[in-house]
Design an enzyme around this catalytic site. Sequence first.
Site, short mmCIF file in Angstrom:
data_model
loop_
_atom_site.label_atom_id
_atom_site.label_comp_id
_atom_site.label_asym_id
_atom_site.label_seq_id
_atom_site.Cartn_x
_atom_site.Cartn_y
_atom_site.Cartn_z
N PRO A 275 28.27 39.63 54.92
CA PRO A 275 27.66 40.21 53.71
C PRO A 275 26.77 39.17 53.03
O PRO A 275 27.22 38.06 52.76
CB PRO A 275 28.86 40.59 52.84
CG PRO A 275 29.99 39.75 53.35
CD PRO A 275 29.73 39.50 54.80
N TYR B 71 34.01 36.15 41.47
CA TYR B 71 33.71 37.48 40.93
C TYR B 71 34.97 38.06 40.29
O TYR B 71 35.98 37.36 40.16
CB TYR B 71 33.11 38.37 42.02
CG TYR B 71 31.79 37.84 42.55
CD1 TYR B 71 30.74 37.54 41.69
CD2 TYR B 71 31.61 37.62 43.91
CE1 TYR B 71 29.54 37.03 42.17
CE2 TYR B 71 30.41 37.11 44.40
CZ TYR B 71 29.37 36.81 43.52
OH TYR B 71 28.18 36.31 44.00
#
Length: 769
Positions: free
Chosen positions: A415, A573
């Site tokens: 990703p 995150y």
Amino acid sequence: MNIICLGGGPAGLYFALSMKIHNPDHQITVYERNKPGDTFGWGVVFSDQTMQNLRDNDPQSAQTILDELAHWDDIDVHFKDQCITSGGHGFCGIGRKRLLNILQDRCREVGVELVFERDMSPDLEQFKDADLIIASDGLNSKVRTAYAQYFKPDVDMRANKFVWLGTHKLFDAFTFIFKKTEHGWIWVHAYRFDKDTSTFIVECSNKTYEAFGFDRMSQDENCRALEALFADHLDGHALMSNARHIRGSAWINFPRILCKKWYHDKVVLLGDAAHTAHFSIGSGTKLAFEDAISLANVLNSNDLSVPDALAQYQEEREVEVLKLQSAARNSTEWFEHVERYTDFDPMQFAYSLLTRSQRVSHENLRLRDRDWLENVERWYACKAAGTDKNKAIPPMFTPFKLRSMELKNRIVVSPMSMYSADDGTINDFHLVHYGARAMGGAGLVYTEMTDVSRDGRISPGCAGMYKPDHLAAWKRVVDFVHSHSEARICMQLGHAGPKGATKVGWDGYDVPLDEGAWPIIAASDVPWSPQNQTPKPMDRADMDRVRDDHVRAAKMADEAGFDMIELHAAHGYLMSSFLTPLMNTRTDSYGGPVENRLRYPLEVFRAIRAVWPDHKPMAVRISACDWVEDDGISPEDILAISRAFAEAGADLIDVSAGQTSPEAKPVYGRMFQTPFSDQIRNEAHVATMAVGNIYEIDHVNSILASGRADLCALGRPHLLDPNWTLRAAAEQGYHGVATPKPYLSGFSQLERNLARAAEMAADMLEIKA
């Protein structure tokens, strides 16, 4: 120059010899505290390359050493009542005592003065008339200790215990013997070094050492106990110790030493006094010789003053030493965690052992012993496919199954944020981007982190899955991948949390927006950096909303046809902000010990798993290390986190690291995050994907065959080469990868060109030989 060498081991003697060869006018005295015939080791090991270095420096002593070397090519690994033999390794050994005698004789021949039985104090005032003082007094250097404020030594005492013994049992190969006992695993490093003697090093964990009671035994009792333990490999021969000068047990822990500075004023550290490399890679004497050659060369350069020469010496050698210490660290840690691998099949165990330092790779093993490596490849392919395989297949091209999803190979497109969406909606760029990489042969293609809400984005350009337009756009990508390739596609779902409302990557990673920023949330009110927003600590209402956003996005991903989804719980995150103690300062039930920090990420994961079809796999990405020493996530934490997600239904742990603090100091290098994958896979017993500076075919095949991961994700290599996997197949002559029919002629041409280039390289090597 008037030079004093304190220490008459290989480093001091070979430096003195090298200096005299350069200039016979140098006055050099070597002081040694022992007698000429004393030595407290057994054999030492060289590679063929080390011998070539010695030939280039002093052919005469090199030839004398060469004439007495014991040579071998094979490595024998005894494990679980099997002996796995691999050839082509090119080692040679010689007795340490004989090596010192050869160097002593050669030093006398060229005019070096040798003074024995002189135990020198670190008070160097007695040598005030010397131009240079060489501290070659070994790993317990008194000089280094006395002047530590200048040399700034970093000493890392390693965990395992070992004892250095000898035996008249002759081992014709470099032999490793691993034995399971009631007190744990214990093992041997053994090799012949002359016509009638072998080195026999025994190693084990401290726990096993204490359980056996070795610490309470005399040296003779230790030898007799170890003889009984390894009787089936000693053929009646005794074990011997020559460390009679040590009272009690001769077992020690290995100290990894590295000094920040190797010289001060006119004092220079050489060999083990400056740095050490663990005995399991057999490079301590090699480093000593190479230090001596380098220092002699720079000191005899007409262009350099002595201070400049000393600076150049450290500059020349430090990088090479760090490389070797990195390899030694990898090797040391393999032995310190040997029980991690004892469930392996003997073939894979041996492969893991041989590649432990990362200096020996898959293709390097092919050069050493093609037949053996092809047996490994056949074994791996058979295990992966569940059927008998007669053909050796590169590990990267074996299948891998997660629930009902079967991947054609083990290459994954990582990703990677593209920062090219509009309010989360992807476009033609993304269709071409993901479509090209799927047609490039990878078994699995990941989307970039796809945000579950508008305020969950990293930047205004981030992709999303929170409105109807997103589903339609992503379905277009998924349909293309499925209809034009054999790749599977995974959506990575995430929420930026404290790292949200920042600029797109090429305008500065983690740099806050100048205007248009949205409010951000996190586990705690810990800003990413002083310039970033301070996030709002999440309350229960925030938790419910974010959980439901993830559930909605997962349902949309299923409707779009994705084969797999992954929860992003790494890199600082939102989910990561709960997991790492650097960002989670909560005092409620969601903060504190790891089981509390896990509570909310597991709640979100379970909610997604409940709506995601049971036949489709789920993964989770985690940061296995914060790179901030003792304040961050611990190895114990990461095992607890991995096991908890696996119990909640995770089929794969995507093992990344770092990006949880701007204070992080990663230790970069090839495959630098793979050790975390290794730990999780082989201790938590869950499938893993390795990421982090994996960019060569060799990297992938080595990681997989050694059991350090089940999949390998490559990010940046796929950015500039969407066809990385097709190229890898062509280079290895593998035709089982799905090449789009319009591209077949390109595949064939590349394969022919690569094969011809390999033939030409082989011809050149033969001509040189």
